[in-house]
Design a protein around this motif. Structure first.
Motif, PDB file in Angstrom:
ATOM      1  N   GLU A  28      71.446  32.929  38.682  1.00  0.00           N
ATOM      2  CA  GLU A  28      69.994  32.983  38.565  1.00  0.00           C
ATOM      3  C   GLU A  28      69.479  32.278  37.318  1.00  0.00           C
ATOM      4  O   GLU A  28      68.271  32.208  37.104  1.00  0.00           O
ATOM      5  CB  GLU A  28      69.525  34.435  38.603  1.00  0.00           C
ATOM      6  CG  GLU A  28      69.803  35.109  39.936  1.00  0.00           C
ATOM      7  CD  GLU A  28      69.376  36.570  39.979  1.00  0.00           C
ATOM      8  OE1 GLU A  28      68.579  36.988  39.115  1.00  0.00           O
ATOM      9  OE2 GLU A  28      69.832  37.275  40.879  1.00  0.00           O
ATOM     10  N   LEU A  29      70.350  31.731  36.518  1.00  0.00           N
ATOM     11  CA  LEU A  29      69.959  31.019  35.299  1.00  0.00           C
ATOM     12  C   LEU A  29      68.985  29.867  35.553  1.00  0.00           C
ATOM     13  O   LEU A  29      68.104  29.625  34.727  1.00  0.00           O
ATOM     14  CB  LEU A  29      71.217  30.527  34.572  1.00  0.00           C
ATOM     15  CG  LEU A  29      71.054  30.072  33.137  1.00  0.00           C
ATOM     16  CD1 LEU A  29      70.480  31.178  32.266  1.00  0.00           C
ATOM     17  CD2 LEU A  29      72.392  29.614  32.587  1.00  0.00           C
ATOM     18  N   PRO A  30      69.073  29.133  36.670  1.00  0.00           N
ATOM     19  CA  PRO A  30      68.103  28.057  36.897  1.00  0.00           C
ATOM     20  C   PRO A  30      66.637  28.505  36.875  1.00  0.00           C
ATOM     21  O   PRO A  30      65.759  27.718  36.534  1.00  0.00           O
ATOM     22  CB  PRO A  30      68.488  27.512  38.270  1.00  0.00           C
ATOM     23  CG  PRO A  30      69.948  27.753  38.354  1.00  0.00           C
ATOM     24  CD  PRO A  30      70.144  29.085  37.662  1.00  0.00           C
ATOM     25  N   TYR A  31      66.358  29.753  37.201  1.00  0.00           N
ATOM     26  CA  TYR A  31      64.977  30.236  37.135  1.00  0.00           C
ATOM     27  C   TYR A  31      64.473  30.224  35.695  1.00  0.00           C
ATOM     28  O   TYR A  31      63.293  30.022  35.459  1.00  0.00           O
ATOM     29  CB  TYR A  31      64.865  31.650  37.722  1.00  0.00           C
ATOM     30  CG  TYR A  31      65.051  31.687  39.216  1.00  0.00           C
ATOM     31  CD1 TYR A  31      64.033  31.314  40.072  1.00  0.00           C
ATOM     32  CD2 TYR A  31      66.256  32.100  39.766  1.00  0.00           C
ATOM     33  CE1 TYR A  31      64.200  31.342  41.445  1.00  0.00           C
ATOM     34  CE2 TYR A  31      66.436  32.139  41.133  1.00  0.00           C
ATOM     35  CZ  TYR A  31      65.406  31.752  41.969  1.00  0.00           C
ATOM     36  OH  TYR A  31      65.575  31.777  43.318  1.00  0.00           O
ATOM     37  N   THR A  32      65.371  30.445  34.744  1.00  0.00           N
ATOM     38  CA  THR A  32      64.995  30.407  33.335  1.00  0.00           C
ATOM     39  C   THR A  32      64.919  28.970  32.819  1.00  0.00           C
ATOM     40  O   THR A  32      64.085  28.658  31.974  1.00  0.00           O
ATOM     41  CB  THR A  32      66.026  31.200  32.505  1.00  0.00           C
ATOM     42  OG1 THR A  32      66.098  32.527  33.027  1.00  0.00           O
ATOM     43  CG2 THR A  32      65.649  31.241  31.049  1.00  0.00           C
ATOM     44  N   LEU A  33      65.760  28.103  33.338  1.00  0.00           N
ATOM     45  CA  LEU A  33      65.865  26.736  32.822  1.00  0.00           C
ATOM     46  C   LEU A  33      64.990  25.722  33.558  1.00  0.00           C
ATOM     47  O   LEU A  33      65.012  24.544  33.201  1.00  0.00           O
ATOM     48  CB  LEU A  33      67.331  26.283  32.892  1.00  0.00           C
ATOM     49  CG  LEU A  33      68.326  27.142  32.118  1.00  0.00           C
ATOM     50  CD1 LEU A  33      69.740  26.651  32.359  1.00  0.00           C
ATOM     51  CD2 LEU A  33      67.994  27.143  30.639  1.00  0.00           C
ATOM     52  N   LYS A  34      64.216  26.148  34.537  1.00  0.00           N
ATOM     53  CA  LYS A  34      63.443  25.201  35.348  1.00  0.00           C
ATOM     54  C   LYS A  34      62.435  24.405  34.531  1.00  0.00           C
ATOM     55  O   LYS A  34      62.048  23.317  34.939  1.00  0.00           O
ATOM     56  CB  LYS A  34      62.763  25.915  36.508  1.00  0.00           C
ATOM     57  CG  LYS A  34      61.712  26.923  36.115  1.00  0.00           C
ATOM     58  CD  LYS A  34      61.203  27.669  37.333  1.00  0.00           C
ATOM     59  CE  LYS A  34      60.245  28.787  36.933  1.00  0.00           C
ATOM     60  NZ  LYS A  34      59.867  29.570  38.096  1.00  0.00           N
ATOM     61  N   LEU A  35      62.043  24.906  33.377  1.00  0.00           N
ATOM     62  CA  LEU A  35      61.093  24.176  32.550  1.00  0.00           C
ATOM     63  C   LEU A  35      61.643  22.824  32.089  1.00  0.00           C
ATOM     64  O   LEU A  35      60.881  21.921  31.775  1.00  0.00           O
ATOM     65  CB  LEU A  35      60.681  25.014  31.344  1.00  0.00           C
ATOM     66  CG  LEU A  35      61.772  25.269  30.294  1.00  0.00           C
ATOM     67  CD1 LEU A  35      61.462  24.514  29.026  1.00  0.00           C
ATOM     68  CD2 LEU A  35      61.897  26.749  30.050  1.00  0.00           C
ATOM     69  N   PHE A  36      62.967  22.668  32.113  1.00  0.00           N
ATOM     70  CA  PHE A  36      63.551  21.406  31.668  1.00  0.00           C
ATOM     71  C   PHE A  36      63.456  20.304  32.717  1.00  0.00           C
ATOM     72  O   PHE A  36      63.398  19.134  32.380  1.00  0.00           O
ATOM     73  CB  PHE A  36      65.012  21.604  31.241  1.00  0.00           C
ATOM     74  CG  PHE A  36      65.143  22.439  30.000  1.00  0.00           C
ATOM     75  CD1 PHE A  36      64.685  21.977  28.778  1.00  0.00           C
ATOM     76  CD2 PHE A  36      65.699  23.706  30.060  1.00  0.00           C
ATOM     77  CE1 PHE A  36      64.779  22.745  27.634  1.00  0.00           C
ATOM     78  CE2 PHE A  36      65.805  24.489  28.927  1.00  0.00           C
ATOM     79  CZ  PHE A  36      65.343  24.017  27.716  1.00  0.00           C
ATOM     80  N   TRP A  37      63.462  20.644  34.009  1.00  0.00           N
ATOM     81  CA  TRP A  37      63.342  19.595  35.018  1.00  0.00           C
ATOM     82  C   TRP A  37      61.981  19.579  35.707  1.00  0.00           C
ATOM     83  O   TRP A  37      61.703  18.702  36.505  1.00  0.00           O
ATOM     84  CB  TRP A  37      64.482  19.642  36.031  1.00  0.00           C
ATOM     85  CG  TRP A  37      64.522  20.811  36.946  1.00  0.00           C
ATOM     86  CD1 TRP A  37      63.833  20.976  38.107  1.00  0.00           C
ATOM     87  CD2 TRP A  37      65.313  21.974  36.796  1.00  0.00           C
ATOM     88  NE1 TRP A  37      64.136  22.177  38.684  1.00  0.00           N
ATOM     89  CE2 TRP A  37      65.053  22.816  37.893  1.00  0.00           C
ATOM     90  CE3 TRP A  37      66.230  22.408  35.832  1.00  0.00           C
ATOM     91  CZ2 TRP A  37      65.656  24.047  38.060  1.00  0.00           C
ATOM     92  CZ3 TRP A  37      66.829  23.631  36.003  1.00  0.00           C
ATOM     93  CH2 TRP A  37      66.546  24.427  37.094  1.00  0.00           C
ATOM     94  N   ALA A  38      61.125  20.533  35.369  1.00  0.00           N
ATOM     95  CA  ALA A  38      59.780  20.542  35.955  1.00  0.00           C
ATOM     96  C   ALA A  38      59.019  19.238  35.677  1.00  0.00           C
ATOM     97  O   ALA A  38      58.386  18.701  36.590  1.00  0.00           O
ATOM     98  CB  ALA A  38      58.991  21.742  35.452  1.00  0.00           C
ATOM     99  N   PRO A  39      59.090  18.683  34.467  1.00  0.00           N
ATOM    100  CA  PRO A  39      58.381  17.414  34.240  1.00  0.00           C
ATOM    101  C   PRO A  39      58.917  16.266  35.102  1.00  0.00           C
ATOM    102  O   PRO A  39      58.161  15.359  35.474  1.00  0.00           O
ATOM    103  CB  PRO A  39      58.613  17.123  32.755  1.00  0.00           C
ATOM    104  CG  PRO A  39      58.930  18.445  32.151  1.00  0.00           C
ATOM    105  CD  PRO A  39      59.643  19.217  33.216  1.00  0.00           C
ATOM    106  N   LEU A  40      60.197  16.308  35.454  1.00  0.00           N
ATOM    107  CA  LEU A  40      60.759  15.256  36.310  1.00  0.00           C
ATOM    108  C   LEU A  40      60.183  15.319  37.725  1.00  0.00           C
ATOM    109  O   LEU A  40      59.950  14.284  38.350  1.00  0.00           O
ATOM    110  CB  LEU A  40      62.286  15.360  36.349  1.00  0.00           C
ATOM    111  CG  LEU A  40      63.005  15.203  35.014  1.00  0.00           C
ATOM    112  CD1 LEU A  40      64.498  15.434  35.191  1.00  0.00           C
ATOM    113  CD2 LEU A  40      62.739  13.834  34.427  1.00  0.00           C
ATOM    114  N   LEU A  41      59.973  16.536  38.214  1.00  0.00           N
ATOM    115  CA  LEU A  41      59.375  16.690  39.540  1.00  0.00           C
ATOM    116  C   LEU A  41      57.949  16.145  39.552  1.00  0.00           C
ATOM    117  O   LEU A  41      57.501  15.571  40.543  1.00  0.00           O
ATOM    118  CB  LEU A  41      59.384  18.156  39.964  1.00  0.00           C
ATOM    119  CG  LEU A  41      60.741  18.807  40.159  1.00  0.00           C
ATOM    120  CD1 LEU A  41      60.585  20.299  40.409  1.00  0.00           C
ATOM    121  CD2 LEU A  41      61.503  18.154  41.294  1.00  0.00           C
ATOM    122  N   ASP A  42      57.262  16.319  38.444  1.00  0.00           N
ATOM    123  CA  ASP A  42      55.898  15.808  38.344  1.00  0.00           C
ATOM    124  C   ASP A  42      55.881  14.295  38.119  1.00  0.00           C
ATOM    125  O   ASP A  42      55.007  13.600  38.609  1.00  0.00           O
ATOM    126  CB  ASP A  42      55.168  16.517  37.208  1.00  0.00           C
ATOM    127  CG  ASP A  42      53.670  16.415  37.326  1.00  0.00           C
ATOM    128  OD1 ASP A  42      53.151  16.574  38.452  1.00  0.00           O
ATOM    129  OD2 ASP A  42      53.013  16.163  36.301  1.00  0.00           O
TER     130      ASP A  42
END
Length: 180
Positions: A49-63
């Motif tokens: 479940e760690l990706p739920y905490t780390l999603k802020l690191f790849w969120a800008p890439l999705l945008d």
């Protein structure tokens, strides 16, 4: 699009966010417990479940790299939801046993599910922000939370009922169908 249509769309996306989270946490844990996997190993699965905490690191890439069809948010949502349906459906094919190779496959499936689900959560939040006018964002957040909770109930309680009657693979297929 009218207010009720927007709220319905945001509520449906709440269901789409809650379903994979519950599959990756509660349904998967129940399945492993029912198959006699030691609790210590099941506890290690919470690291997936760690990706739920780390999603802020790849969120800008999705945008930064949108999928343009049908638009920048719904393109990603479509791709991620299709991948999530396939990922959850594929879990029905796994057979957990205490040997390392089977548990490794279950762990990899859980991590893939969490990464896809966390990425979808990013897009759901962005979509809700884009879709809802500022004066409707509170109602949109409530509709999203209601959908999320409904999915938690459907997968948490319904998934275990399906597993008890039809088996664990059917519970995962039913969860994939809910997400679809």
């Amino acid at each position: 699009m009218g207010r009720w249509h927007r709220l319905l769309a945001v509520g449906a996306e709440g269901v789409a966010s809650g379903t994979p989270y519950m599959v990756g946490s509660k349904l998967l844990q129940g399945w492993l417990t029912a198959n006699g996997i030691p609790l210590g190993l099941i506890g290690l699965l919470s690291l997936a479940e760690l990706p739920y905490t780390l999603k802020l690191f790849w969120a800008p890439l999705l945008d930064r790299w949108p999928i343009p069809w049908p638009d920048r948010r719904r393109g990603w949502l479509l791709v991620l939801q299709l991948l999530l349906v396939l990922s959850i459906g594929a879990m029905a094919l796994l057979r957990p046993h205490a040997d390392a190779s089977h548990l490794t496959l279950v762990g990899i499936a859980a991590i893939v599910l969490a990464v896809l689900s966390a990425s979808q959560d990013v897009m759901v939040d962005a979509y809700r922000t884009d879709l809802m006018p500022e004066e409707e964002r509170g109602a949109g957040a409530a509709a999203g939370a209601l959908g999320y909770r409904a999915a938690m109930l459907a997968v948490g309680a319904g998934g275990f009922l399906v597993a008890g009657r039809l088996g664990w693979p059917a519970a995962f297929v039913a969860s994939a169908a809910l997400l679809a």
